[in-house]
Design a protein around this motif. Sequence first.
Motif, PDB file in Angstrom:
ATOM      1  N   HIS A 141       0.831  -1.206   0.000  1.00 48.98           N
ATOM      2  CA  HIS A 141       0.000   0.000   0.000  1.00 48.98           C
ATOM      3  C   HIS A 141       0.862   1.251   0.000  1.00 48.98           C
ATOM      4  O   HIS A 141       0.638   2.194  -0.771  1.00 48.98           O
ATOM      5  CB  HIS A 141      -0.917  -0.003   1.230  1.00 48.98           C
ATOM      6  CG  HIS A 141      -2.142  -0.828   1.056  1.00 48.98           C
ATOM      7  ND1 HIS A 141      -3.404  -0.368   1.378  1.00 48.98           N
ATOM      8  CD2 HIS A 141      -2.334  -2.076   0.577  1.00 48.98           C
ATOM      9  CE1 HIS A 141      -4.302  -1.301   1.123  1.00 48.98           C
ATOM     10  NE2 HIS A 141      -3.670  -2.371   0.649  1.00 48.98           N
ATOM     11  N   LEU A 166       2.826   1.674  -3.345  1.00 49.55           N
ATOM     12  CA  LEU A 166       1.934   2.025  -4.450  1.00 49.55           C
ATOM     13  C   LEU A 166       1.500   3.487  -4.360  1.00 49.55           C
ATOM     14  O   LEU A 166       1.403   4.194  -5.370  1.00 49.55           O
ATOM     15  CB  LEU A 166       0.704   1.104  -4.460  1.00 49.55           C
ATOM     16  CG  LEU A 166       0.948  -0.336  -4.927  1.00 49.55           C
ATOM     17  CD1 LEU A 166      -0.278  -1.202  -4.673  1.00 49.55           C
ATOM     18  CD2 LEU A 166       1.325  -0.379  -6.401  1.00 49.55           C
ATOM     19  N   GLU A 167       1.236   3.964  -3.156  1.00 48.53           N
ATOM     20  CA  GLU A 167       0.869   5.373  -2.989  1.00 48.53           C
ATOM     21  C   GLU A 167       2.034   6.286  -3.361  1.00 48.53           C
ATOM     22  O   GLU A 167       1.837   7.371  -3.922  1.00 48.53           O
ATOM     23  CB  GLU A 167       0.441   5.615  -1.545  1.00 48.53           C
ATOM     24  CG  GLU A 167      -0.911   4.985  -1.202  1.00 48.53           C
ATOM     25  CD  GLU A 167      -1.223   5.065   0.283  1.00 48.53           C
ATOM     26  OE1 GLU A 167      -0.410   5.675   1.022  1.00 48.53           O
ATOM     27  OE2 GLU A 167      -2.247   4.508   0.698  1.00 48.53           O
ATOM     28  N   VAL A 192      -1.081   5.813  -8.567  1.00 47.02           N
ATOM     29  CA  VAL A 192      -2.172   5.061  -7.951  1.00 47.02           C
ATOM     30  C   VAL A 192      -3.008   5.994  -7.105  1.00 47.02           C
ATOM     31  O   VAL A 192      -2.484   6.719  -6.235  1.00 47.02           O
ATOM     32  CB  VAL A 192      -1.624   3.895  -7.091  1.00 47.02           C
ATOM     33  CG1 VAL A 192      -2.758   3.220  -6.327  1.00 47.02           C
ATOM     34  CG2 VAL A 192      -0.902   2.887  -7.973  1.00 47.02           C
ATOM     35  N   VAL A 198      -6.228   2.008  -3.157  1.00 47.20           N
ATOM     36  CA  VAL A 198      -6.026   0.561  -3.123  1.00 47.20           C
ATOM     37  C   VAL A 198      -6.989  -0.035  -2.107  1.00 47.20           C
ATOM     38  O   VAL A 198      -7.161   0.504  -1.001  1.00 47.20           O
ATOM     39  CB  VAL A 198      -4.577   0.180  -2.739  1.00 47.20           C
ATOM     40  CG1 VAL A 198      -4.413  -1.338  -2.744  1.00 47.20           C
ATOM     41  CG2 VAL A 198      -3.579   0.835  -3.666  1.00 47.20           C
ATOM     42  N   GLU A 253      -8.889  -4.123  -0.912  1.00 45.12           N
ATOM     43  CA  GLU A 253      -8.945  -5.568  -1.132  1.00 45.12           C
ATOM     44  C   GLU A 253     -10.372  -6.093  -0.948  1.00 45.12           C
ATOM     45  O   GLU A 253     -11.199  -5.459  -0.283  1.00 45.12           O
ATOM     46  CB  GLU A 253      -7.998  -6.304  -0.173  1.00 45.12           C
ATOM     47  CG  GLU A 253      -6.525  -6.120  -0.466  1.00 45.12           C
ATOM     48  CD  GLU A 253      -6.012  -4.754  -0.048  1.00 45.12           C
ATOM     49  OE1 GLU A 253      -5.176  -4.187  -0.798  1.00 45.12           O
ATOM     50  OE2 GLU A 253      -6.470  -4.230   0.996  1.00 45.12           O
ATOM     51  N   THR A 294     -11.784   2.812  -3.840  1.00 46.88           N
ATOM     52  CA  THR A 294     -11.080   2.281  -5.010  1.00 46.88           C
ATOM     53  C   THR A 294     -12.034   2.018  -6.168  1.00 46.88           C
ATOM     54  O   THR A 294     -11.758   2.379  -7.319  1.00 46.88           O
ATOM     55  CB  THR A 294     -10.331   0.982  -4.646  1.00 46.88           C
ATOM     56  OG1 THR A 294      -9.451   1.243  -3.553  1.00 46.88           O
ATOM     57  CG2 THR A 294      -9.546   0.467  -5.838  1.00 46.88           C
ATOM     58  N   MET A 339      -6.636  -7.953  -4.734  1.00 50.29           N
ATOM     59  CA  MET A 339      -6.230  -6.565  -4.542  1.00 50.29           C
ATOM     60  C   MET A 339      -6.746  -5.742  -5.721  1.00 50.29           C
ATOM     61  O   MET A 339      -6.564  -6.125  -6.879  1.00 50.29           O
ATOM     62  CB  MET A 339      -4.704  -6.450  -4.448  1.00 50.29           C
ATOM     63  CG  MET A 339      -4.206  -5.019  -4.350  1.00 50.29           C
ATOM     64  SD  MET A 339      -2.411  -4.914  -4.182  1.00 50.29           S
ATOM     65  CE  MET A 339      -2.257  -5.298  -2.439  1.00 50.29           C
ATOM     66  N   ASN A 340      -7.386  -4.621  -5.405  1.00 48.48           N
ATOM     67  CA  ASN A 340      -7.942  -3.736  -6.425  1.00 48.48           C
ATOM     68  C   ASN A 340      -7.192  -2.418  -6.392  1.00 48.48           C
ATOM     69  O   ASN A 340      -7.036  -1.803  -5.322  1.00 48.48           O
ATOM     70  CB  ASN A 340      -9.428  -3.505  -6.169  1.00 48.48           C
ATOM     71  CG  ASN A 340     -10.178  -4.810  -5.997  1.00 48.48           C
ATOM     72  OD1 ASN A 340     -10.356  -5.554  -6.946  1.00 48.48           O
ATOM     73  ND2 ASN A 340     -10.595  -5.106  -4.767  1.00 48.48           N
ATOM     74  N   ILE A 341      -6.702  -1.988  -7.544  1.00 44.44           N
ATOM     75  CA  ILE A 341      -5.881  -0.781  -7.640  1.00 44.44           C
ATOM     76  C   ILE A 341      -6.522   0.184  -8.627  1.00 44.44           C
ATOM     77  O   ILE A 341      -6.828  -0.190  -9.765  1.00 44.44           O
ATOM     78  CB  ILE A 341      -4.451  -1.123  -8.104  1.00 44.44           C
ATOM     79  CG1 ILE A 341      -3.794  -2.096  -7.128  1.00 44.44           C
ATOM     80  CG2 ILE A 341      -3.614   0.135  -8.264  1.00 44.44           C
ATOM     81  CD1 ILE A 341      -2.436  -2.605  -7.596  1.00 44.44           C
ATOM     82  N   ILE A 371       3.718   0.320 -11.456  1.00 44.01           N
ATOM     83  CA  ILE A 371       3.057  -0.609 -10.526  1.00 44.01           C
ATOM     84  C   ILE A 371       3.784  -1.948 -10.526  1.00 44.01           C
ATOM     85  O   ILE A 371       4.012  -2.559  -9.466  1.00 44.01           O
ATOM     86  CB  ILE A 371       1.569  -0.781 -10.909  1.00 44.01           C
ATOM     87  CG1 ILE A 371       0.829   0.549 -10.744  1.00 44.01           C
ATOM     88  CG2 ILE A 371       0.915  -1.862 -10.061  1.00 44.01           C
ATOM     89  CD1 ILE A 371      -0.602   0.531 -11.263  1.00 44.01           C
TER      90      ILE A 371
END
Length: 877
Positions: free
Chosen positions: A562, A565-566, A571, A574, A576, A616, A702-704, A719
């Motif tokens: 997390h 990615l931030e 992104v 994020v 889940e 997300t 995991m959803n991005i 990513i």
Amino acid sequence: MAMTKRTLQPPRSAQKLLLWFLRDDLAEEVLGDLDEKFLKMATRRSPVMARLNYWYQVLHYVRPFAIRRPTQERTNHFDMFQSYFNVGWRNLFRNKGYSLINIGGLTVGMAVAMLIGLWIFDELSYNHHHRNYERIARVMRHGTVNGETFTTTWLPYPLGEELRTKYGESFKHVLMASPPGSHILTSGDKKLNIQGAFIDPGAPEVFTFNMVRGNRDGLTDLQSILLSATLARKLFGDEDPIDKVLLIDNRTNVKVTGVYEDLPHNTHFHGVQFFAPWELYVSFNEWMKWQGFGNNFLDIYVELSPNTNLASASDLIKNAILDNVQDDKGYVAINPQLLLHPMQKWHLYSAWNNGVNTGGLIQFVWLFAIVGSFVLLLACINFMNLSTARSEKRVKEVGIRKTIGSVRNQLINQFFFESLLVVVIAFLLAMAVAAISISWFNDLAGKKMTMPWGNYYFWLAATGFIIFTGLVAGSYPALYLSSFKPIQALKGGFRAGRLASLPRKVLVVIQFTVSVVLITGTIIVYQQIQFAKNRPVGYNREGLLMIQMTTRDFHANLDVLHTELEKSGVVAAVGESIGPVTDVWASNGGFDWRDKDPALQTEFATLAITAGYGETVGWQFLKGRDFSRELASDSLAMVINETAAKLMGFEDPIGEEVRWKAGWTTTGQYNIIGVIQDMVMESPFSPPIPTVFFLNRNVSWMNIKISPEATASEALPKIEAVFKKVIPSVPFDYKFAGQEYMLKFSAEERIGTLSSVFAVLAIFISCLGLFGLASFVAEQRTREIGIRKVVGASVFNLWRLLSRDFVLLVIISCLLAVPIAHYLMSSWLQKYAYRVEISWWVFFITSVGAFLITLLTVSYQAIKAATLNPVKSLKTE
């Protein structure tokens, strides 16, 4: 009498007749002598008498050969067929335009029928690869919620042992299996995300694995794995894979104990590339051992014992779950009932409605069978129409043949042979077209079919079709025209009559009725797809990535992921979830709330998520708020969708308490903190189901959300770099939510695309036949057109005269097609709860289109005939 160039020429038909029966050298000598006598007689006396005398002398020379011909043909069949072939071949070349129309239409129709036939055969032979096909079944479960019966393949863990111990006499094998899913296989530096399944050791025997290396008992060892031949090559190249070690899901090593041939594309497990032992899967998920009969999450397959009947075995196990859940009154109220679904029906009969098997893909098999038959019928109608129309011009030929000694059987055989010759040529061309286009058709239909050159059923069906079509199309000239007396035919006694063209008109009406129905159906299918695509889905699919968390490495490094990615700058959010955004992986009963009707049995989709999920995916709140990471109380909070709120019946659900029981244990009391717009997660053609969302770290996806300021091409490399840095042991494998959602339309889009192709071919074949008939009619009325032009008829009047009948036939076709298409498409739309309304303009546009196409097709021949020089028209014999 004034003599013209034409009257000083001997009749050409008589010359051709002489050339046909006499040897070339003899015919040349006789023709020279006859032409000289004709010229003398025509110049000194009457040209008409000269032509009659010429005919008399030709018949004098030919008759002895004609009388002997039947006897010769009876003694020499080869000469007989050679004669039929020669005559038929000459007729094809003499009428090139009609031959091209006949052969072209039949070729297209046969090629379409072949491809559709191959598709149907592939569907009907689904799972026939398995040797025990007729004795394999899948255990399924019925249940009743809110008065509606649902049917599912999800079953509880203890049921497998229950079937083995209590009902073992009925089953030779009972196989517990995980649903096929993505798993990571690692061999050295190679890391592949592969579709695989965990299953009991008897599976290779039950499902008839053809082993390339090793044997079928390769799954008896807990740390073993069977690979498909393709996967083995990917991992080890040409090396022997047996006893090679793989790391599965970064958890444990397994040894390759066998390699099996890739399962055919038309089998249930065709996408699965490896199988591992079921007990290994249980060791990965110890929680399964503690689950009772109320938790359903696995598949069970059985092979019946040799002397066991499927229906009796299905009745025997019907209450196997119910007998074990008597202490759970809520689950008893759902009334779980087991049944056996035979392998023969897995693929084509997979749809259930209120506990009744309502079919499934079998409706597409019937649909394409009907469409293929109609396209082929249209081509055959063309062939029969033009064959019968052209046969009327051969009446004099029949008279001459009979005059010179031909018997009726010979004429019948000749016409039938010519008809069969056209069909054989068209069939050979159709096979070439089908062989060339099968690759394109496979891409369109999602198949891997090949031409069945070695299948004798194919050749048997082809031979039967050729004979049937040839006999039907040749029956009119063969049986009707051959019955005329020679004097009647030669004197012009044959008159077609007003009703002679009626069968052709009926066939034209059938052609265009079918074509209009197909075009209308294609438009409505397209409308239905677009209607569902434009449906509000309740979340934002744009730039939404989904990554399956296949190993524990994800959970161990979730917070780091997390953070990194931030930091990437590409992104936006994020979150889940227990399943992908585009599907529902879990559902439960046991929900209770204030003022709930005790008789109401409910089933909710239950989605465990993390706090960032709503942001997300872009939830659209109707009331309340989203989960917060800052509020500890949200661990017992619940967000529900609009459909769930309506089912509960609260005016304002915010703050209401929901009690949830799972099995025999009270899971907890939840407070509703928000109501969102319904998310379309399952079929876009079905109404939304009641859904609850709650916080839980037991998630698997995991959803991005990619930042709006970044493009996908910019974001994906960054990513991927984060994933390689944080969890290098896992390949970066992602899916776009938008693309996955579009896959839900694949079946309907495939139907629409195939239907549009078939509709275009149908209208093309129909217009081809119409063009040929218009040409024939114009040719028949050449002298009439000439006379009309001489007395002052305009081109427009002549065009209207020749086009009127055909346009009237198409109008009749449209009037017939509208109610037929409306009935068929209304029936098809009934299977969709979320469906488009059929509009009147669809039928109007289709009918106008058919009308305009007809005018364009007929107008060419009509205008061509109308603009012909009348002098030339009047000189035509």
